[in-house]
Each structure stands twice: as C-alpha cells, then as structure tokens.
Motif scaffolding. Structure first.
Motif, PDB file in Angstrom:
ATOM      1  N   ARG A 258      75.037  17.068   9.940  1.00 45.91           N
ATOM      2  CA  ARG A 258      75.860  17.181  11.159  1.00 45.91           C
ATOM      3  C   ARG A 258      77.197  16.457  11.047  1.00 45.91           C
ATOM      4  NH1 ARG A 258      74.668  15.944  17.531  1.00 45.91           N
ATOM      5  NH2 ARG A 258      76.631  16.853  18.228  1.00 45.91           N
TER       6      ARG A 258
ATOM      7  N   GLU B 126      75.093  26.457   5.339  1.00 51.28           N
ATOM      8  CA  GLU B 126      75.583  27.842   5.379  1.00 51.28           C
ATOM      9  C   GLU B 126      74.621  28.710   4.575  1.00 51.28           C
ATOM     10  OE1 GLU B 126      79.575  27.804   3.932  1.00 51.28           O
ATOM     11  OE2 GLU B 126      79.651  29.998   3.951  1.00 51.28           O
TER      12      GLU B 126
ATOM     13  N   ARG C  91      82.287  19.563   2.402  1.00 45.31           N
ATOM     14  CA  ARG C  91      82.265  20.776   3.231  1.00 45.31           C
ATOM     15  C   ARG C  91      80.873  20.906   3.822  1.00 45.31           C
ATOM     16  NH1 ARG C  91      85.268  21.708  -0.948  1.00 45.31           N
ATOM     17  NH2 ARG C  91      83.489  22.116  -2.297  1.00 45.31           N
ATOM     18  N   ARG C  92      80.667  22.004   4.562  1.00 40.24           N
ATOM     19  CA  ARG C  92      79.333  22.246   5.120  1.00 40.24           C
ATOM     20  C   ARG C  92      78.326  22.413   3.975  1.00 40.24           C
ATOM     21  NH1 ARG C  92      78.130  27.568   8.718  1.00 40.24           N
ATOM     22  NH2 ARG C  92      75.917  27.129   9.050  1.00 40.24           N
TER      23      ARG C  92
ATOM     24  N   PRO D  12      75.500  27.390  12.558  1.00 37.30           N
ATOM     25  CA  PRO D  12      76.628  26.443  12.574  1.00 37.30           C
ATOM     26  C   PRO D  12      76.360  25.215  13.422  1.00 37.30           C
ATOM     27  CG  PRO D  12      77.301  28.650  13.331  1.00 37.30           C
ATOM     28  CD  PRO D  12      75.835  28.699  13.138  1.00 37.30           C
ATOM     29  N   GLU D  13      75.598  25.366  14.503  1.00 40.52           N
ATOM     30  CA  GLU D  13      75.296  24.186  15.327  1.00 40.52           C
ATOM     31  C   GLU D  13      73.985  24.383  16.071  1.00 40.52           C
ATOM     32  OE1 GLU D  13      78.726  23.907  17.779  1.00 40.52           O
ATOM     33  OE2 GLU D  13      78.047  25.499  19.117  1.00 40.52           O
TER      34      GLU D  13
ATOM     35  N   GLY E  41      78.422  14.857   8.068  1.00 46.45           N
ATOM     36  CA  GLY E  41      79.066  14.934   6.755  1.00 46.45           C
ATOM     37  C   GLY E  41      79.071  13.621   5.976  1.00 46.45           C
TER      38      GLY E  41
END
Ligand code: UD1
Length: 419
Positions: free
Chosen positions: A105, A179, A151-152, A221-222, A107
């Motif tokens: 969440r 992702e 990054r994600r 994404p969330e 990073g």
C-alpha cells in the motif's frame, strides 16, 4: 505476580465459550492497514498479542477504537509511518505480517526482525523471497528488514519451499494490491489463511483457492472497507480446553467452535479414548469414565496435527499409562516443556525431534516456568491434574494467547489463582 497457582485434582465440568482466533486476528489487523475505508472487526480476542498489534498499527497512524465487546473499529491512514516501533515489534513475531501490507500500500516498510516465542530459529526467507518475487526490493541492516517498491508490485508465480503460514499470509496480502495475477503454490492451508482471504475479499480483493495448495490473486488498484467482519473461533484455545477436560477426566461443552477446524485434535483425542461429539458450533468432550490409551503424534501443517497443541498433549499423555511417541516436524525447539513436566514427575525422553512419554500414575505440584505460550498452557493443564499446588511462572506468555484463562478455568470448577 507473573504466575498461575493451581490446586490440582478437580475434574473440569461445565460450558466454556471459545474466543476469537489469535492468529487470524493478528493477520487481519495487519491486513486492515491496506483498507481504504473503515473496517469493523468482531470476535477479536482481548489478549496481550492483540493489544500489542493494535498499539503498533496505532503508532503507524491507524485510528483504532475498541468497543469493549470484542469488536474493534479501524481507519488506516492514507499515508503511514512505515517504521513500526521497534520495542513493540520485538515483542510480537506476528508483526512480520505488516511487511506485505505496508509494501503493497505505501511502497516502503522498515521492520525490526521480530521476536515472539522461543520455539526455534524461525527465519523469514520465504517471506522475503515471495515479496521479492512480486518486485519488492528488500535489504537488511542492523537487525532491520527494509523493503521498497519503487513502482506498484507486480503479480508473479511463486512457489513456497515449505507451506509457511506467515509467508503465505504476507505474500497473499501484498499480491492483493499488485498489478495482474499472482499464483502462489504449495501454500499453507490453515483455517486462519482462509479467514484472512475472506476478510481481504470483503475489502474488495480477488483471492481464490485459500484452503487449498494453490491460491490465485487478481490484483486490484485499491481496497475498500468492511462494515463487519467476525474472526473465526480459536481452534487452539478450543483444543487446550479439550485436553484440559481429558487430563482431569472431566466433561466440558465448548461453545463457539468450528468442528472442522478442530478435527485433527478431535481425532487424536478419540484415539486416546476421549468421547468427543459435535453438535453445530458446539463440542462435547467427555472423559469422566474414560480409560485413556497412549498414542503417537506427528505435528504437521494443517490438516495435520497442529504444533500449537503438541505441548498440551504431552502434558496429558504424561498421565496416560503406557508409551506415547511425539514427533515435532514444524519447530526444532518445541520440547522445552518436557524438562518442566519432568519436575512434576513426568517421564519424558527427548531425542532430537522425538519425545517418548511414559505415563505415570500421578503428577505432583511444584514450581515450573513457561518457556513459551503453549508450554505455559501445557503446564497449567498439568497443574489441573497434579497432586498438590503447582506454580507456573512467566504467566505473561500465557496471557499472549489466552483470554482470561484463569477465569474461564475457575468457572469450570478449577482452583486457579493469579496472586
Ligand atoms: C504460525 C503461527 C504459529 C504456528 C505456526 C505453525 C501465527 C501468528 N503464528 O507461525 O502459532 O505455530 O504458524 O502452524 O500465525 N520457516 C522458514 N522460513 C520462513 C518461514 C518459516 O524456514 O520464511 C519455517 C519455520 O522456521 C518453521 C516452519 O517454517 O520451522 C513453520 O513456520 P510458519 O508456518 O511460517 O509459522 P509462523 O507463521 O511463524
């Protein structure tokens, strides 16, 4: 004082309500840090491990209110202080379960390599390997694990060399916000994993297959919030009371149990000669007129016999005529309770991962000390059956995982004090 004083010899009788599962609650509290909106958790046990975990997430910016009825309301911060406080993290091994949620969440996460019970080396290599497989960069410095995700995170195929409960949970949580798709193979199948997956799905995650060897996660994404999520009952607390009924030759009704989750324990107790009957979410355990037999036990990942019940079974088998053999396959240092039981008159020989227990006609009360949570529970159980008074020191270990054990036992007729 940090001790239990037990006057043994009273068979346990009556009804006891089982609290929410410690290990599910701890993982779900960590997962709550990923929730985008308010979360309300129910059936959260009021035990010291949970209190410490709540302190940790509060330090990181979460707003947590306890309603005093085993329910907790949590609002995770949109930006967290990603360094959980060292002095608290060291108290609680399960704080390592914050690594996945924080990385996914926020990073970034810096976790002091955690403490917990003294039952083995307990490395975290599988956690780190899995999170690195999702793209996290993890470095080690001065007793800290420092994770970054520029990054994600990215979904990946990850195979666990061993079905570690904590590694499965950490990677599964992180993958929810990655992702694309993650496929986790050779994962743990414990009921607490399924509970965590159900909670994550309640927040809007897409987790399938929890409870089997392969878990598939479609990243989103969330995550959102959850109006109400009730944690499963604690199968180890239930098992502990079942064994307490057996060792005192008593009879108990356990309420708030999921019988499927305690089946490995029920099966072993039936083999010992205890009568165990399921009835919806209740279990009747009857050992009053039972003549008990020795058994062999091998601890294994779920649905095998749980390592967290091994010490309690050793205490009980110490009173059962004949020879029982226990093989501990999960933790390399989980027979420390044997030395304490020997002080009470038990006959136990430990050789590596094997313990041979020769039943004796009686255990005798004396001063013993808990070396970890379940060893503590085992010594209390031994004290319930022993002749005379048993003092179990280091009671704080027991408070980590049992909600007011002394009160619950007293209501069942035991003579237990916390002077
Ligand atoms: C969890 C439970 C604990 C239970 C245990 C096994 C919580 C908070 N605790 O602990 O009560 O006794 O499952 O059912 O849920 N291992 C590695 N590398 C790793 C991770 C684990 O080698 O990265 C080894 C451990 O040293 C141990 C075995 O795997 O020998 C099992 O550990 P694991 O399943 O991870 O247990 P925990 O999650 O620590």
């Amino acid at each position: 004082m940090d001790k239990f004083v037990i006057t043994g010899g009273k068979p346990l009788r009556g009804k006891v309500r089982i609290s929410g599962a410690k290990n599910a609650a701890l993982a779900i509290l960590c997962a709550s840090m990923m929730a985008g909106e308010e979360v309300v958790l129910e059936n959260i046990p009021d035990i010291s491990d949970v209190r410490v975990m709540i302190e940790i997430i509060k330090h990181m910016g979460a707003r947590v209110t306890s309603n005093g009825d085993a329910s907790v309301r949590i609002i995770a911060p949109s930006r967290a202080a990603a360094d959980p406080p060292c002095h608290l993290v060291k108290k609680l091994r399960a704080s390592n379960l914050l690594l996945g949620p924080l990385l996914a969440r926020y990073g970034y996460a810096c976790i002091s390599l955690p403490g917990g019970c003294n039952i083995g080396v307990r490395p975290m290599d599988l956690h780190f390997k899995g999170l690195a497989g999702l793209g996290a960069q993890i470095d080690f410095n001065g007793g800290f694990a420092i994770g970054k995700t520029p990054r994600r995170l990215k979904g990946a195929r990850i195979y666990l060399d061993f079905p570690s409960v904590g590694a499965t949970e950490n990677i599964m949580m992180a993958a929810c916000l990655a992702e694309g798709q993650t496929v986790l193979e050779n994962v743990a199948k414990e009921p607490e994993i399924v509970d965590l997956a159900n909670f994550l799905n309640c927040l809007g995650a897409k987790v399938r297959g929890a409870g089997t060897d392969i878990i598939k996660i479609e990243g989103v994404p969330e995550l959102g919030g959850c109006v109400r999520y009730a944690v499963i009952p604690d199968r180890i607390e239930a098992g502990t009371f079942m064994v307490a009924a057996a060792i005192t030759r008593g009879s108990l009704v356990l309420e708030n149990v999921i019988p499927l989750h305690v089946e490995p324990i029920c099966a072993k107790l039936r083999e010992v000669g205890v009568n165990v009957v399921e009835n919806g979410d209740m279990l009747t355990v009857e050992a009053a007129d039972a003549s008990l037999r020795p058994v062999d036990i091998k601890t294994l990942p779920y649905p095998g016999f749980p390592t967290d019940m091994q010490s309690q079974m050793m205490a009980m088998l110490a009173t059962v005529e004949g020879t029982s053999v226990i093989i501990e396959n999960i933790f390399e240092n989980r027979f420390q309770v044997a030395d304490e039981l020997k002080r009470m008159g038990a006959r136990v020989k430990v050789e590596g991962r094997m313990a041979v227990v020769e039943g004796v006609p009686a255990l005798y009360g004396t001063r013993v000390k808990a070396t970890d949570l379940r060893a503590g529970a085992a010594l209390v159980i031994a004290g319930l059956a022993a002749r005379g008074d048993t003092e179990v020191y280091n009671a704080r270990y027991i408070d980590r995982g049992y909600h007011r054990l002394e009160e619950k036992l007293r209501r069942l007729g035991a003579e237990v004090a916390r002077p």
